[in-house]
Write an enzyme that holds these catalytic residues in place. Structure first.
Site, PDB file in Angstrom:
ATOM      1  N   CYS A   1      -5.168   7.600  15.534  1.00 18.29           N
ATOM      2  CA  CYS A   1      -6.508   6.299  15.401  1.00 18.29           C
ATOM      3  C   CYS A   1      -6.254   5.750  14.409  1.00 18.29           C
ATOM      4  CB  CYS A   1      -7.745   7.005  15.864  1.00 18.29           C
ATOM      5  SG  CYS A   1      -8.351   8.139  14.603  1.00 18.29           S
TER       6      CYS A   1
ATOM      7  N   CYS B   1       3.327  -3.005   3.564  1.00 18.22           N
ATOM      8  CA  CYS B   1       2.514  -2.737   4.753  1.00 18.22           C
ATOM      9  C   CYS B   1       1.324  -1.970   4.320  1.00 18.22           C
ATOM     10  CB  CYS B   1       3.306  -1.846   5.656  1.00 18.22           C
ATOM     11  SG  CYS B   1       3.630  -0.292   4.994  1.00 18.22           S
TER      12      CYS B   1
END
EC number: 2.7.7.-
Length: 440
Positions: A225, A397
């Site tokens: 998640c 990133c």
């Protein structure tokens, strides 16, 4: 303090002592009056609306709940809704396994915690919440990471286990240990807008996790998640369903005669749906619950079952040291007035991540899109017209993982030579350099 105030305070203390004595006397009388009943008078009031539901079995059903011990592994998105409903229903003892601490990023979905408890152990935060909700229950916390060495000691003595974790490794471990101890498991998972739920090892006749999944999914197919995101109410509904299934198990709604293995799939978007699929039963060749099983208590505790090796792990450490730069080094070149003239700045996060927060100078090409180009320089130049084989490329990133994979991709597939990734990624830069940037 003058004599008047001292006398006034003394009178107040005496009144409080008298009130305390009266309350103790009333409590003693109430406990005495309930000696012939299986529940206290307050418990009758507390659970009354539940006991009058025919399916719960009335007082006898409530006593079953009171005498049951349930262990919840994980006090996160699934555990947070399950725990208060189990406590509110009157489950006599609840154990909570979780060694994580509450973070601000948890609070949109883990609503059992709150802002004042950021930094607190999740198991302790959960304990405080549910003991305030129901003082009649006993709560035991285990602020440890579940592993092969401690799982048997923790699970021992519990009647049911709720697997509220988010990794295949832990799901295999929970299932394996539960099978060896003869404990039924309510297992669920959730991601994004979806979730799934099942019951494992029901009464030692139902299938275990390995019966459903003899081999784990490849590491690159597993999304947490933290990486994929999750909608709070969606995961909350799945956690609530876990509590419902647990109550049904305790109350004997499922029996050896009527139980059939199932998998419930919930989807919250675009329209909510709940589907139930019939699953295959216990498998004779299963390594854990089959006839010739090899996954025994001894094998697990001795470390012969290597869960890390079995489940695998995505290897992000694919860059050499000289192919990486620190956030401090990146800060120095980023602040150079000629940064864009000398470098191509590439952000490989998914586009919806990029839209939340990004460097204005960075060009967003998600790593998935880079992979889809399959080393075709012309396709890359459609997105980056100025890029050439000798360009200096800096890649960023979220955490410094996908940027390593992108660095390797640009070097090995596209043939670039001057490519570096930023170690620790966007979040490391925010933590160490500029806390004014939104961190999601």
């Amino acid at each position: 303090m003058n004599d008047y105030h001292l006398e006034d305070t003394t009178s107040e203390l005496e009144a409080l002592r008298l009130e305390n004595a009266q309350l103790r006397e009333q409590l003693a009388k109430r406990e005495d009056s309930s000696r012939d009943y299986p529940l206290s008078l307050e418990e009758y009031q507390r659970y009354g609306r539940q006991m009058i539901v025919e399916e719960t079995g009335g007082v006898a059903g409530q006593v079953k709940l009171k005498n049951t011990k349930v262990l919840v592994v994980g006090a996160g998105g699934l555990g947070c809704p399950a725990l208060p409903y189990l406590a509110g229903a009157g489950v006599g003892q609840i154990g909570i396994v979780d060694n994580d601490v509450v973070e601000t990023s948890n609070l949109h979905r883990q609503v059992l915690h709150d802002s004042s408890r950021v930094g607190m152990l999740k198991c302790e935060s959960a304990r405080q919440y549910i003991t305030k909700l129901n003082p009649h229950i006993n709560v035991v916390t285990y602020p440890v990471r579940l592993n092969s060495s401690n799982a048997f000691d923790i699970f021992k003595g519990y009647n049911y286990i709720l697997d509220c974790t988010d990794s295949p490794l832990t799901r295999y471990l929970v299932s394996d240990v539960a099978v060896n101890l003869g404990i039924t498991v309510v297992s669920a998972s959730g991601l994004g807008t979806e979730g799934q739920l099942t019951i494992l090892n029901f009464n030692n006749i139902g299938p275990c996790y390995r019966c459903f999944y003899p081999t784990p999914p490849p590491p690159n197919a597993v999304t947490s998640c933290q990486e994929g995101g999750v909608i709070g109410p969606c995961i909350g509904l799945v956690g609530t369903m876990m509590a419902v299934e647990t109550l049904k198990l305790i109350l004997g709604i499922y029996t050896n005669e009527n139980f059939s293995p199932f998998l419930m799939l919930y989807s919250g978007f675009p329209q909510q749906s709940l589907r139930t699929f019939k699953m295959r039963g216990r498998q004779e060749k299963c390594l854990c619950c089959g006839k010739n099983r090899t996954i025994t208590k001894e094998a697990i505790e001795k470390g012969e079952i290597n869960y890390e090796l079995f489940c695998g792990a995505r290897n992000y450490n694919v860059c050499e040291p000289d192919e990486r730069i620190s956030v401090d080094a990146f800060q120095r070149i980023y602040k150079d007035d000629e940064f864009l003239a000398k470098h191509i700045f590439l952000d490989v996060r998914p586009s919806h991540h990029y839209e939340i927060s990004h460097f204005p100078e960075a060009v967003n090409i998600p790593i998935k899109n880079l992979r889809d180009m399959n080393g075709d320089l012309k396709k890359l130049q459609e997105k980056l017209p100025s890029v050439e084989k000798d360009s200096n490329i800096v890649i960023l990133c979220r955490y410094g993982n996908d940027s390593q994979l992108a660095t390797r991709l640009l070097k090995d597939k596209f043939g670039f030579s001057n490519v570096r990734d930023v170690r620790g990624g966007y979040f490391k830069y925010i933590d160490d350099i500029d806390q004014t940037i939104p961190k999601y």
